[in-house]
Write an enzyme that holds these catalytic residues in place. Sequence first.
Site, short mmCIF file in Angstrom:
data_model
loop_
_atom_site.label_atom_id
_atom_site.label_comp_id
_atom_site.label_asym_id
_atom_site.label_seq_id
_atom_site.Cartn_x
_atom_site.Cartn_y
_atom_site.Cartn_z
N HIS A 231 -3.20 -22.23 25.39
CA HIS A 231 -3.11 -22.97 26.64
C HIS A 231 -4.53 -23.31 27.10
O HIS A 231 -5.34 -22.42 27.33
CB HIS A 231 -2.40 -22.16 27.72
CG HIS A 231 -2.21 -22.91 29.01
ND1 HIS A 231 -1.07 -23.64 29.29
CD2 HIS A 231 -3.03 -23.08 30.07
CE1 HIS A 231 -1.19 -24.21 30.47
NE2 HIS A 231 -2.38 -23.89 30.96
N CYS A 232 -4.82 -24.59 27.18
CA CYS A 232 -6.17 -25.04 27.50
C CYS A 232 -6.27 -25.35 29.00
O CYS A 232 -5.62 -26.28 29.49
CB CYS A 232 -6.53 -26.28 26.69
SG CYS A 232 -8.20 -26.89 26.99
N PRO A 233 -7.06 -24.60 29.74
CA PRO A 233 -7.20 -24.89 31.18
C PRO A 233 -7.96 -26.18 31.46
O PRO A 233 -7.81 -26.75 32.55
CB PRO A 233 -7.94 -23.66 31.71
CG PRO A 233 -8.70 -23.14 30.53
CD PRO A 233 -7.86 -23.42 29.33
N GLY B 35 -5.24 -28.64 31.27
CA GLY B 35 -4.10 -28.26 32.10
C GLY B 35 -2.77 -28.34 31.38
O GLY B 35 -1.76 -28.73 31.98
#
Length: 430
Positions: free
Chosen positions: A165-167, A170
């Site tokens: 999950h890449c912040p 998003g």
Amino acid sequence: MAKRVYQVWQGSNKFFLNGRFIFGPDARSLIVTLMLIIVPVIIFCTLVARHLRHEFSPYNAGYAVLVAAIAFTIYVLLLLFLTSARDPGIIPRNTHPPEEEVRYDSSAEGGARYAPGLQFPRTKEVMVNGIAVKVKFCETCMLYRPPRCSHCSICNNCVERFDHHCPWVGQCIGLRNYRFFFMFVSSATLLCIYVFAMSAFYIKVLMDNQNDTVWKAMKESPASVILMAYCFISLWFVGGLTGFHLYLISTNQTTYENFRYRADNRINAYDRGCLNNFLEIFCSKIKPSRNNFRAYVQEEIQRPPPLSFIHEAATAAASADEEHLDSDTREKVQDDLGLGEDLLKISQRHNIEEIDEELCDRGGNGTHHISSEVNSVLDSDYHRSLTIPEIRHSSWGRRGSSSWEIAPEVLATNSRSHHVSAREEANQLV
């Protein structure tokens, strides 16, 4: 009014334009990412590229530097949008557990219940390219995850070929957006290199035109120095990320698999060779989404439970009712027996009192003395018989409708028999 799928979505995603675009719960981080890309490019175009329009042999050839920067930035932003605004490969949740794996648990409290009594093996093995791979059961989505699938705790969804999950974008990175994610990271790396190179070239132009040193040229264009420092720092992140994912693609791994199973020395069941691995990522057709977020939600039809579950539930319910009935019957019989005993003792007391009154009417000291002895003998039984009905009074009221009723004729007969027997005993004593 019927609702659409995105309106009742159980994940943590955010939807825009009536479910046409899906983002992660941390979609606001996209604003920071956009600012980190757009602001440096604007500074570059206005303070650096604009001065390079006439610095090449064709007089207007320098406009290509400006156009290339703008076009490349738009391309990077488009890749960012394709990465963050699409379904990464979410597997729809099941409303019921898989019936072929049902195991009934008769030890569940509260009788036979469908959902709490079901049990599933947490893992099972499937074959991938001739190698056994374990897949886990997801209790949230009520399904066995396909190979390389994992449940994202941030988005609260099971994602196919889950990478991470890449912040910064998003969104989860999975089967349907990994290609665009890698292209975004690698393109951002190239954009940093381009801005860094053009800024350094502009400082070189200032040094040649004014015959100044490097320090004077840097003072002449501080924006170029700032952009070079910014791009140098950014290259450590996006450049390092690009190199790491090139390694993952060449070995057909995901970030999740690399960090989780790196120390286990497991055989990679998905590695098909370096060339085929790259072709799989960049040349294979992207699978369509399993979710139609704009579709209307259909009312769920309640499915009957499996026949085996119905049989076991009926057996358990029958045995429980049988035990409950036996206990109620035993308790009722005990209470009714106690009631009959109490009534019998009360009738005996009334008969003794009548005999005592008759003997007193006859007169005589001997008779009075005998009756007093009779009273003293029966007095203890009288008090003991009176305490039992008081204890059982609550049970009479509770079981008034279900207790045995003693006919008046039986009570009258019982009273007369005890009256005659008591009178004979008194005459013998006299």
